[in-house]
Scaffold this motif. Structure first.
Motif, PDB file in Angstrom:
ATOM      1  N   VAL A 187       0.883  -1.166   0.000  1.00 29.48           N
ATOM      2  CA  VAL A 187       0.000   0.000   0.000  1.00 29.48           C
ATOM      3  C   VAL A 187       0.918   1.212   0.000  1.00 29.48           C
ATOM      4  CG1 VAL A 187      -1.772   1.258   1.248  1.00 29.48           C
ATOM      5  CG2 VAL A 187      -1.810  -1.249   1.229  1.00 29.48           C
ATOM      6  N   PRO A 188       0.921   2.026  -1.066  1.00 27.70           N
ATOM      7  CA  PRO A 188       1.983   3.030  -1.212  1.00 27.70           C
ATOM      8  C   PRO A 188       1.996   4.123  -0.160  1.00 27.70           C
ATOM      9  CG  PRO A 188       0.319   3.274  -2.935  1.00 27.70           C
ATOM     10  CD  PRO A 188       0.016   1.987  -2.231  1.00 27.70           C
ATOM     11  N   GLY A 189       0.811   4.676   0.187  1.00 29.02           N
ATOM     12  CA  GLY A 189       0.781   5.769   1.142  1.00 29.02           C
ATOM     13  C   GLY A 189       1.557   6.966   0.635  1.00 29.02           C
ATOM     14  N   VAL A 190       1.994   7.819   1.573  1.00 31.21           N
ATOM     15  CA  VAL A 190       2.781   9.018   1.227  1.00 31.21           C
ATOM     16  C   VAL A 190       4.157   8.862   1.845  1.00 31.21           C
ATOM     17  CG1 VAL A 190       2.973  11.522   1.449  1.00 31.21           C
ATOM     18  CG2 VAL A 190       0.724  10.450   1.122  1.00 31.21           C
ATOM     19  N   ALA A 191       5.182   8.931   1.032  1.00 29.52           N
ATOM     20  CA  ALA A 191       6.552   8.719   1.493  1.00 29.52           C
ATOM     21  C   ALA A 191       6.895   9.655   2.644  1.00 29.52           C
ATOM     22  CB  ALA A 191       7.531   8.930   0.341  1.00 29.52           C
ATOM     23  N   GLY A 192       7.466   9.092   3.687  1.00 29.68           N
ATOM     24  CA  GLY A 192       7.938   9.885   4.818  1.00 29.68           C
ATOM     25  C   GLY A 192       6.912  10.134   5.898  1.00 29.68           C
ATOM     26  N   ILE A 193       5.670   9.667   5.714  1.00 31.05           N
ATOM     27  CA  ILE A 193       4.637   9.890   6.729  1.00 31.05           C
ATOM     28  C   ILE A 193       4.349   8.579   7.450  1.00 31.05           C
ATOM     29  CG2 ILE A 193       2.223  10.511   7.153  1.00 31.05           C
ATOM     30  CD1 ILE A 193       2.390  12.509   4.936  1.00 31.05           C
ATOM     31  N   GLY A 194       4.557   8.593   8.748  1.00 31.87           N
ATOM     32  CA  GLY A 194       4.279   7.438   9.585  1.00 31.87           C
ATOM     33  C   GLY A 194       3.074   7.688  10.455  1.00 31.87           C
ATOM     34  N   PRO A 195       2.850   6.821  11.460  1.00 31.48           N
ATOM     35  CA  PRO A 195       1.667   6.958  12.324  1.00 31.48           C
ATOM     36  C   PRO A 195       1.573   8.328  12.999  1.00 31.48           C
ATOM     37  CG  PRO A 195       2.702   4.830  12.650  1.00 31.48           C
ATOM     38  CD  PRO A 195       3.622   5.610  11.773  1.00 31.48           C
ATOM     39  N   LYS A 196       2.690   8.825  13.505  1.00 30.73           N
ATOM     40  CA  LYS A 196       2.666  10.110  14.213  1.00 30.73           C
ATOM     41  C   LYS A 196       2.325  11.251  13.263  1.00 30.73           C
ATOM     42  CE  LYS A 196       5.416  12.932  17.385  1.00 30.73           C
ATOM     43  NZ  LYS A 196       6.719  13.056  18.093  1.00 30.73           N
ATOM     44  N   GLY A 197       2.966  11.268  12.108  1.00 30.21           N
ATOM     45  CA  GLY A 197       2.694  12.326  11.136  1.00 30.21           C
ATOM     46  C   GLY A 197       1.275  12.266  10.605  1.00 30.21           C
ATOM     47  N   ALA A 198       0.770  11.057  10.369  1.00 34.83           N
ATOM     48  CA  ALA A 198      -0.605  10.913   9.885  1.00 34.83           C
ATOM     49  C   ALA A 198      -1.593  11.440  10.919  1.00 34.83           C
ATOM     50  CB  ALA A 198      -0.891   9.443   9.576  1.00 34.83           C
ATOM     51  N   ALA A 199      -1.368  11.114  12.196  1.00 32.32           N
ATOM     52  CA  ALA A 199      -2.270  11.590  13.250  1.00 32.32           C
ATOM     53  C   ALA A 199      -2.258  13.111  13.347  1.00 32.32           C
ATOM     54  CB  ALA A 199      -1.872  10.961  14.585  1.00 32.32           C
ATOM     55  N   GLN A 200      -1.081  13.711  13.239  1.00 32.15           N
ATOM     56  CA  GLN A 200      -0.997  15.175  13.306  1.00 32.15           C
ATOM     57  C   GLN A 200      -1.794  15.817  12.186  1.00 32.15           C
ATOM     58  OE1 GLN A 200       3.254  15.701  13.160  1.00 32.15           O
ATOM     59  NE2 GLN A 200       3.495  15.643  15.395  1.00 32.15           N
ATOM     60  N   LEU A 201      -1.641  15.289  10.977  1.00 36.54           N
ATOM     61  CA  LEU A 201      -2.348  15.864   9.832  1.00 36.54           C
ATOM     62  C   LEU A 201      -3.865  15.709   9.976  1.00 36.54           C
ATOM     63  CD1 LEU A 201       0.017  14.652   6.985  1.00 36.54           C
ATOM     64  CD2 LEU A 201      -0.429  17.041   7.595  1.00 36.54           C
ATOM     65  N   ILE A 202      -4.303  14.525  10.384  1.00 27.72           N
ATOM     66  CA  ILE A 202      -5.741  14.280  10.491  1.00 27.72           C
ATOM     67  C   ILE A 202      -6.351  15.137  11.600  1.00 27.72           C
ATOM     68  CG2 ILE A 202      -7.430  12.533  11.177  1.00 27.72           C
ATOM     69  CD1 ILE A 202      -5.734  10.516   9.580  1.00 27.72           C
ATOM     70  N   ASN A 203      -5.654  15.250  12.709  1.00 29.28           N
ATOM     71  CA  ASN A 203      -6.186  16.060  13.806  1.00 29.28           C
ATOM     72  C   ASN A 203      -6.210  17.547  13.452  1.00 29.28           C
ATOM     73  OD1 ASN A 203      -6.775  14.039  15.771  1.00 29.28           O
ATOM     74  ND2 ASN A 203      -4.591  13.775  16.135  1.00 29.28           N
ATOM     75  N   GLU A 204      -5.349  17.956  12.518  1.00 28.55           N
ATOM     76  CA  GLU A 204      -5.339  19.370  12.122  1.00 28.55           C
ATOM     77  C   GLU A 204      -6.336  19.660  11.014  1.00 28.55           C
ATOM     78  OE1 GLU A 204      -2.178  22.816  10.577  1.00 28.55           O
ATOM     79  OE2 GLU A 204      -1.466  20.818  11.150  1.00 28.55           O
ATOM     80  N   TYR A 205      -6.450  18.746  10.038  1.00 27.51           N
ATOM     81  CA  TYR A 205      -7.281  19.038   8.863  1.00 27.51           C
ATOM     82  C   TYR A 205      -8.566  18.204   8.790  1.00 27.51           C
ATOM     83  CZ  TYR A 205      -3.154  21.572   7.265  1.00 27.51           C
ATOM     84  OH  TYR A 205      -2.106  22.452   7.160  1.00 27.51           O
ATOM     85  N   GLY A 206      -8.629  17.095   9.509  1.00 28.84           N
ATOM     86  CA  GLY A 206      -9.872  16.328   9.580  1.00 28.84           C
ATOM     87  C   GLY A 206      -9.926  15.111   8.695  1.00 28.84           C
ATOM     88  N   THR A 207      -9.735  15.265   7.369  1.00 27.31           N
ATOM     89  CA  THR A 207      -9.872  14.127   6.450  1.00 27.31           C
ATOM     90  C   THR A 207      -8.724  14.121   5.454  1.00 27.31           C
ATOM     91  OG1 THR A 207     -11.135  15.356   4.799  1.00 27.31           O
ATOM     92  CG2 THR A 207     -12.390  14.312   6.594  1.00 27.31           C
TER      93      THR A 207
END
Length: 912
Positions: A187-207
């Protein structure tokens, strides 16, 4: 009408988890069954504890699903299942049917899609759902009547646990996984983004859509992460389609057909009997059923149950002092399928000790002590106990659990009991998990993991002149102490063993650390012959030389003094002789340790150099020439060292009683000591030594093309380095230039400074710094490796060897610069020294089978860092050397060849 409760078991996920969590085991016909055993254990517990109404096990039907049409890369690179697992897929489905539980799968869909669809259907019908799995892919389903149960830990997983682990709600897990991706499933995802980075983005922008819109519109601050989101936006959208579960799949079996139904005792008995799962049969009360098959021709292998920790109290415990009690405990062990064992002895030296008693535990809080050698109290005859315990120790269907198994196996063997197999060792499990983070003694681990301080040995036996032998301890006090040890060992096993797979340390433990125990047992039992007369002559020789040095020293000073007195030496050096650079210790005395004396000697002072010479001879005389004489076994005339596995943070073995690993390597005195280690009559010693293994590992892990080319072409690596760094041709290179390069090559591994190199080569700091700068300029990959390793250690608190061993570096964040610098040097060296330790351990584990296959009468005697010492009949020595070299060179596959140099001789010095 009561609410429906549907339990959905992620069968496919559990098969893999059980396979990797449990040690290898086979049924009588040789078919692997460890995953089947774990599955049956889990299902047995579910059926016993589950109070719901419906149950089903969901499986993957195949590797190709609708997701492959979305992205052909999906799971395309997943390796084939291990060969030992493949036959277990069908057996797990057969087991499910034997328990009268529906086994459901559907072509074109994954088990997760079926689980999601059944969960959605049950919620629509007003029911509740429990998903038996810990797979993060299923966490998007949690909430609104759906929960999860970890089948290994028996712990509940709900929205709170998802938030704690991933920082998002279950409903947000789809978008989080789309950002993180999954390298295992492609599953490719976005290079360089792990669980912590994903949580930060979702909590800031929502979706996910809002995140991608913010990145592309410029409302997100410029950063590498924003650039990655723009570049990989389509990958993120594809990833979301891949990770989102289908909740509307047509159900292959109606929910009403999943109602729990009783199993047929005869069918289940026959299935469990065919696999050799005696302990599960006993728990289900199926032992009394007549077999419909003929007696098995071979016993089953050990069944390792899936267990959890317990709040059961520590004690009171039982004393086994009647035959009826012993028989009851034997039956309990057989029914349980495992037992924790601890031995009580008269001495900590395994070869000199005598067995006093054995403690057993089959469940938290359920432990007992079997006294055998106490001076008073009721005790069963040893012959009776041996007759009852021997079959337990050798039964492949019963797992024996020890803490420091090697010691207990020595003790049991000395008491004429057989070696226990199969076994687990909680000390080695802890070591495989957290080498260097803390000690691995049972008491320390009990406080750390169980929050329980066990009764100490001193509390039971006393201290100092009041200490008594354990055999003199009253049986009731011995029971409280000894049975608690077995209880603690069992609880530690329950707590630590499931963590091996989570920490990716299962293979390290099972194939290397646990696999090494029987090898070390054989080595320690074999010992090595020493020449007593030569040791006595060596002691006299060292004494004469010490006397000569003492006379020289007294002439330099002008009077006699006690060379062994640091206080007198300090007063002479810094008081009488007024030498500069002296430092006082906390006690006010002058410091005269080796470092202080070496610094003075390098400044050109003769007295400190002679003192160092005298101290070296004194240490060699007392540690080897004199001490080895007292260590010779009177029966076989051999010295038997003991190897400690769980000490060094890097995985290196250590030797003690006596220590044979600190004999100087490059000095004439070291060669003199090795000469006293001799082959048995008619035999020869074979020394097999890895050549420059840590430098080879540096070339491999730091990916240094120039160094790798040198090793591949079998060049003189030190001459090559001198040529590259100093700009001199390799042809006709003088020895001094090569020695400088050698000092840098090996010094770099240990993080040497310009000051340290200057002292070693006898040059000024500026010149040493120019050498090091030139070295890094030629090999920039080494600087990058060092920087990356330091940063990794600072972030994680440990570094990792090429073979997956975590070497913890506790001082890496120390505020004291000197201590932090030392920890950083440790971190740089640990993957290399630890990798070398892993390689020689891998070789040692493989050697017994290779030796047996060769038909040679050779055996391993010693391991000293990168060297193994063997003994074989003289006429077999060349063939034995070839076997040793072949196995050691094939112990690991690196990007550079491993080279082993082997020598043969009548003594260790000649062979080395």
């Amino acid at each position: 009408m009561s609410k429906k409760n549907l339990v959905l078991v992620d069968g496919s996920g559990f098969i893999f988890r059980a396979f990797h969590a449990l040690p290898p085991m086979t049924r009588p016909d040789g078919t692997p069954v460890n995953a089947v055993f774990g599955f049956c254990n889990m299902l047995t517990r579910l059926l016993k504890e589950h109070t719901g109404t419906h149950l089903a096990v969901i499986f993957d039907a195949g590797r190709t699903t609708f997701r492959n049409a979305i992205d052909p890369r999906y799971k395309a690179q997943r390796p084939e299942p291990p060969a030992e697992l493949i036959p277990q897929f069908a057996l797990v489905r057969e087991a499910t049917r034997a328990f009268a539980v529906p086994a459901i799968e559907l072509d074109g869909f994954e088990a997760d899609d079926l689980i999601a669809s059944y969960a959605e259907a049950m919620k629509a019908a007003g029911g509740e759902v429990i998903i038996v799995s810990s797979d993060k892919d299923l966490m998007q389903l949690l909430g609104n009547g759906v929960s999860m149960l970890d089948p290994i830990k028996s712990t509940a997983i709900g929205p709170a646990q998802v938030m704690e682990k991933f920082g998002v709600t279950p409903a947000q897990m789809i978008d989080a996984q789309a950002l993180m991706g999954d390298s295992v499933d492609n599953v490719p995802g976005v290079a360089g983004i792990g669980p912590k980075g994903a949580a930060q983005l979702i909590n800031e922008y929502g979706t996910l859509d809002a995140i991608l819109a913010a990145a592309s519109s410029g409302t997100m601050k410029p950063s590498k992460r924003r650039d990655a989101l723009i570049a990989h936006a389509e990958d993120a959208r594809i990833s979301r389609r891949l990770v989102e579960l289908r909740c509307n799949v047509a159900l292959p079996c109606p929910i009403d057909d999943l109602a729990i139904a009783p199993h047929d005792d005869a069918v289940l008995h026959d299935f469990l009997d065919a696999q050799g799962f005696k302990s599960i049969k006993a728990r289900l009360g199926l032992d009394g059923l007549a077999r419909r098959h003929e007696e098995r021709s071979a016993p089953p292998v050990a069944a390792v149950p899936v267990v959890t920790t317990s709040d059961a109290p520590f004690g009171p415990y039982e004393t086994i002092d009647t035959e009826a009690a012993l028989d009851r405990w034997i039956a309990d062990i057989i029914a349980t399928g495992f037992v924790a064992i601890d031995t009580e002895t008269t001495d900590l030296n395994a070869r000199r000790t005598r067995l006093v008693g054995i403690s057993l535990a089959t469940a938290p809080g359920r432990a007992a002590y079997l006294p055998l050698g106490h001076e008073a109290g009721e005790q069963l005859p040893r012959a009776l106990v041996h007759a009852r315990l021997a079959p337990i120790l050798t039964d492949p269907a019963i797992l024996k659990i020890f803490h420091n198994a090697k010691f207990d196996l020595h003790v049991l063997a000395a008491a004429a009991l057989p070696d226990a197999a199969p076994f687990d060792d909680t000390m080695l499990i802890s070591y495989a998990l957290e080498a260097g983070a803390h000690g691995h003694g049972m008491d320390e681990l009990s406080v750390l993991h169980l929050d329980h301080k066990p009764i100490s040995y001193d509390e039971v036996t006393g201290t100092g002149r009041n200490r008594v032998s354990f055999s003199a301890v009253p049986v009731d006090r011995a029971t409280a102490y000894a049975a608690e040890d077995a209880d603690v060992t069992l609880r530690l096993w329950q707590w630590l063993r499931p963590r091996l797979r989570e920490a990716k340390a299962l293979t390290l433990y099972e194939t290397m650390e646990r696999g090494l125990v029987p090898v070390l047992l054989a080595m320690e039992r074999a010992g090595i012959m020493v020449d007593r007369d030569d040791l006595v002559a060596m002691s006299d020789e060292f004494a004469r030389r010490m006397d000569e040095i003492q006379r020289d020293i007294e002439q330099l000073v002008g009077h006699a003094f006690n060379l062994g007195s640091p206080k007198q030496l300090g007063e002479i050096l810094f008081g009488e002789m007024k030498l500069q650079g002296g430092k006082r210790t906390k006690t006010g005395a002058w410091g005269t340790d080796a470092a202080a004396l070496e610094e003075l000697a390098e400044a050109g002072h003769e007295l400190p150099r002679r003192i160092l010479d005298w101290r070296q001879l004194q240490k060699l005389k007392s540690t080897y020439a004199d001490a080895l004489v007292t260590e010779i076994d009177i029966e076989d005339r051999r010295v038997h060292t003991s190897y400690a596995q769980a000490i060094a943070a890097t995985g290196r073995l250590s030797s003690n009683d006596p220590n044979l690993q600190n004999i100087p390597i490059r000095t004439s005195e070291g060669a003199r000591i090795r000469r006293a280690f001799i082959a048995a009559p008619g035999h020869a010693l074979i020394s097999a030594d890895y050549s420059q293994i840590e430098l080879r590992l540096l070339a491999h892990v730091a990916d240094i093309p120039a160094l790798k080319a040198s090793f591949i072409n079998n060049e003189d690596i030190h001459a090559r380095t001198a040529s590259e760094v100093f700009g001199v041709p390799m042809e006709g290179m003088d020895g001094a230039t090569r020695r400088r390069a050698k000092a840098i090559n090996f010094g770099i591994i240990y993080g040497i400074s310009a000051f340290g190199l200057a002292r070693q080569l006898g040059i000024d700091n500026g010149e040493a710094k120019r050498y090091i700068d030139a070295y890094f300029a030629r090999y920039p990959e080494i600087r990058r490796y060092m920087n990356d390793t330091r940063e990794f250690a600072r972030t994680h608190g440990y570094v990792v060897t090429p073979f997956g061993r975590r070497c913890h570096v506790p001082g890496i964040a120390d505020k004291n610069p000197a201590r932090r610098g030392y920890a950083e040097r440790q971190a740089i060296n640990a993957p290399l020294q630890g990798g070398a330790a892993d390689i020689i351990k891998r070789a040692m584990v493989r050697l017994p089978d290779a030796i047996a296959a060769s038909g040679l009468d050779m055996r391993i005697l010693l391991q000293v860092h990168d060297e193994l010492l063997f003994e074989a009949p003289i006429d077999q020595a060349p063939a034995a050397a070839a076997v040793a070299r072949e196995v050691m060179q094939q112990a690991a596959v690196l990007s550079v060849p491993l080279l082993v140099e082997a020598g043969i001789g009548a003594n260790w010095s000649d062979a080395h």
